[in-house]
Design an enzyme around this catalytic site. Structure first.
Site, PDB file in Angstrom:
ATOM      1  N   GLN A  12       9.925   5.673  -7.916  1.00  0.00           N
ATOM      2  CA  GLN A  12       9.118   4.462  -7.242  1.00  0.00           C
ATOM      3  C   GLN A  12       7.893   3.450  -7.736  1.00  0.00           C
ATOM      4  O   GLN A  12       8.128   2.919  -8.380  1.00  0.00           O
ATOM      5  CB  GLN A  12       9.420   4.086  -5.697  1.00  0.00           C
ATOM      6  CG  GLN A  12       9.034   3.298  -4.941  1.00  0.00           C
ATOM      7  CD  GLN A  12       8.581   3.206  -3.620  1.00  0.00           C
ATOM      8  OE1 GLN A  12       8.210   4.532  -2.742  1.00  0.00           O
ATOM      9  NE2 GLN A  12       8.650   2.215  -2.651  1.00  0.00           N
ATOM     10  N   TYR A 143       7.268  19.215   1.210  1.00  0.00           N
ATOM     11  CA  TYR A 143       7.142  17.915   0.773  1.00  0.00           C
ATOM     12  C   TYR A 143       5.049  18.668   1.087  1.00  0.00           C
ATOM     13  O   TYR A 143       4.907  18.657   0.436  1.00  0.00           O
ATOM     14  CB  TYR A 143       7.444  17.258   1.101  1.00  0.00           C
ATOM     15  CG  TYR A 143       7.024  15.396   0.115  1.00  0.00           C
ATOM     16  CD1 TYR A 143       7.133  15.885  -0.693  1.00  0.00           C
ATOM     17  CD2 TYR A 143       6.648  15.115   1.111  1.00  0.00           C
ATOM     18  CE1 TYR A 143       6.638  14.493  -1.890  1.00  0.00           C
ATOM     19  CE2 TYR A 143       5.743  13.536   0.189  1.00  0.00           C
ATOM     20  CZ  TYR A 143       5.911  13.692  -1.211  1.00  0.00           C
ATOM     21  OH  TYR A 143       5.791  12.008  -1.917  1.00  0.00           O
ATOM     22  N   ILE A 173       4.971   4.031   0.730  1.00  0.00           N
ATOM     23  CA  ILE A 173       5.297   2.937   0.202  1.00  0.00           C
ATOM     24  C   ILE A 173       6.283   2.161  -0.226  1.00  0.00           C
ATOM     25  O   ILE A 173       6.926   2.396   0.032  1.00  0.00           O
ATOM     26  CB  ILE A 173       4.905   3.362  -1.837  1.00  0.00           C
ATOM     27  CG1 ILE A 173       3.314   4.642  -1.700  1.00  0.00           C
ATOM     28  CG2 ILE A 173       4.052   2.218  -2.740  1.00  0.00           C
ATOM     29  CD1 ILE A 173       2.065   3.549  -0.968  1.00  0.00           C
TER      30      ILE A 173
END
Ligand code: SER
Length: 323
Positions: A12, A143, A173
């Protein structure tokens, strides 16, 4: 000049960072490095493109050496939701891969290494409103644990090995070019696809789930501005909070409804992603980034939504025509 290499180039952020860096430094100087995600043709055609498996230390070493790389933007990562059901892959990419890049950076005497962190580096014990730059970090996700590892390792390589490592804690984002998958904040992109394609969206987070978010042009600006910041002003290195906007699904849906008449949202909560989102901040205090490298976002919720609807509308209309 020594080359700039971007890992995760097809992801991305990578898919917009590579063109931005190519515009600034010249296409031939910016190497797009991908692995599993197919690389868009325009990225491959516009400049050098290679395959790197970051989990293979030798391959990382060889790529930096053979291509005379001086700067790496290490964007490849297994995102939050996918990581929870793929522990081994998350560990090998996010922890082993990061270590491989750090070691290759030292061995190849890199000028600079950019290592993005995330709001995922915080956890359920962290103060959630205007989360301070320095605070309790006990992430509850793999994560997030890997992001704290990255921040600490990056700072270690700055202190002990003199490597110029810089990083920032990116919020969710929002972008129209490449659709994110496997993250927790992805609803804030998918909702625009739903609005344009069907006039409706089924959201996997509760309507009142507040998260920090940022529009892609601000994200690219933040990464590039930090990379170019005067090092003598930096007191932090790998762990800057960067704030932009903060909203809930209901608030975003309300803004989109004002621009897409008849748009409606239903909620079917996914416990995995809801649990992750509940452990993350609502908003960030980014004073350190503002003071040390003049961070300031350009988009608010309204201007971001206008730009998203316009650009995504054009993109989806083009895809429809091509069918
Ligand atoms: N966007 C990321 C995710 O949702 C957060 O860094 O996993």
């Amino acid at each position: 000049m020594r080359k700039i290499l971007v890992t995760g180039a097809a992801g991305q952020i990578g898919s917009e960072l590579v063109p931005a860096l190519r515009e600034r430094y010249g296409s031939g100087n910016v190497i797009a490095a991908g692995h599993r995600t197919p690389m868009p043709d325009d990225m491959r055609d516009a400049g050098p493109a290679i395959t790197i498996d970051v989990t293979d230390g030798e391959s990382v070493q060889r790529s930096l050496r053979d291509h005379d790389v001086g700067t790496v933007y290490h964007m490849s990562s297994v995102l939050s939701a996918f990581a929870e059901s793929n522990r081994q892959r998350a560990h090998s990419v996010n922890i082993d891969g990061l270590y491989n890049v750090l070691e290759a950076a030292v061995d190849n005497d890199l000028d600079q290494l950019i290592l993005p962190s995330s709001i995922a580096a915080f956890g359920p014990d962290t103060p959630q409103d205007e989360t301070p730059n320095e605070t309790l970090q006990r992430p509850a996700t793999l994560y997030g644990i890997s992001k704290v590892f990255g921040e600490l390792m990056g700072n270690y390589y700055v202190d002990k090995l003199g490597l110029d490592v810089r990083g920032l804690r990116l919020p969710g984002i929002i972008s129209w070019k490449t659709e994110p998958t496997a993250g927790t904040t992805d609803y804030a992109v998918a909702i625009f696809y739903g609005a344009i394609r069907e006039g409706r969206y089924i959201c996997y987070l509760r309507p009142d789930t507040r998260l920090p978010m940022m529009y892609m042009p601000d994200c690219i600006k933040a990464i590039v501005d930090l990379a170019h910041a005067d090092g003598s002003r930096l007191k932090h290195h790998t762990d800057f909070n960067v704030g932009a906007v903060s909203f809930t699904p209901a608030e975003l849906a309300g803004v989109i409804s004002g621009k897409v008449p008849g748009f409606s949202v239903d909620y079917e909560v996914d416990p995995l992603r809801q649990g992750i989102a509940d452990s993350w901040p609502n908003s960030l205090d980014d004073t350190a980034a503002r003071e040390e490298w003049d961070w300031s976002p350009s988009y608010d919720l309204n201007t971001m939504a206008d730009d998203m609807l316009e650009n995504l509308g054009v993109k989806l209309a083009g895809e429809n025509r091509a069918r």
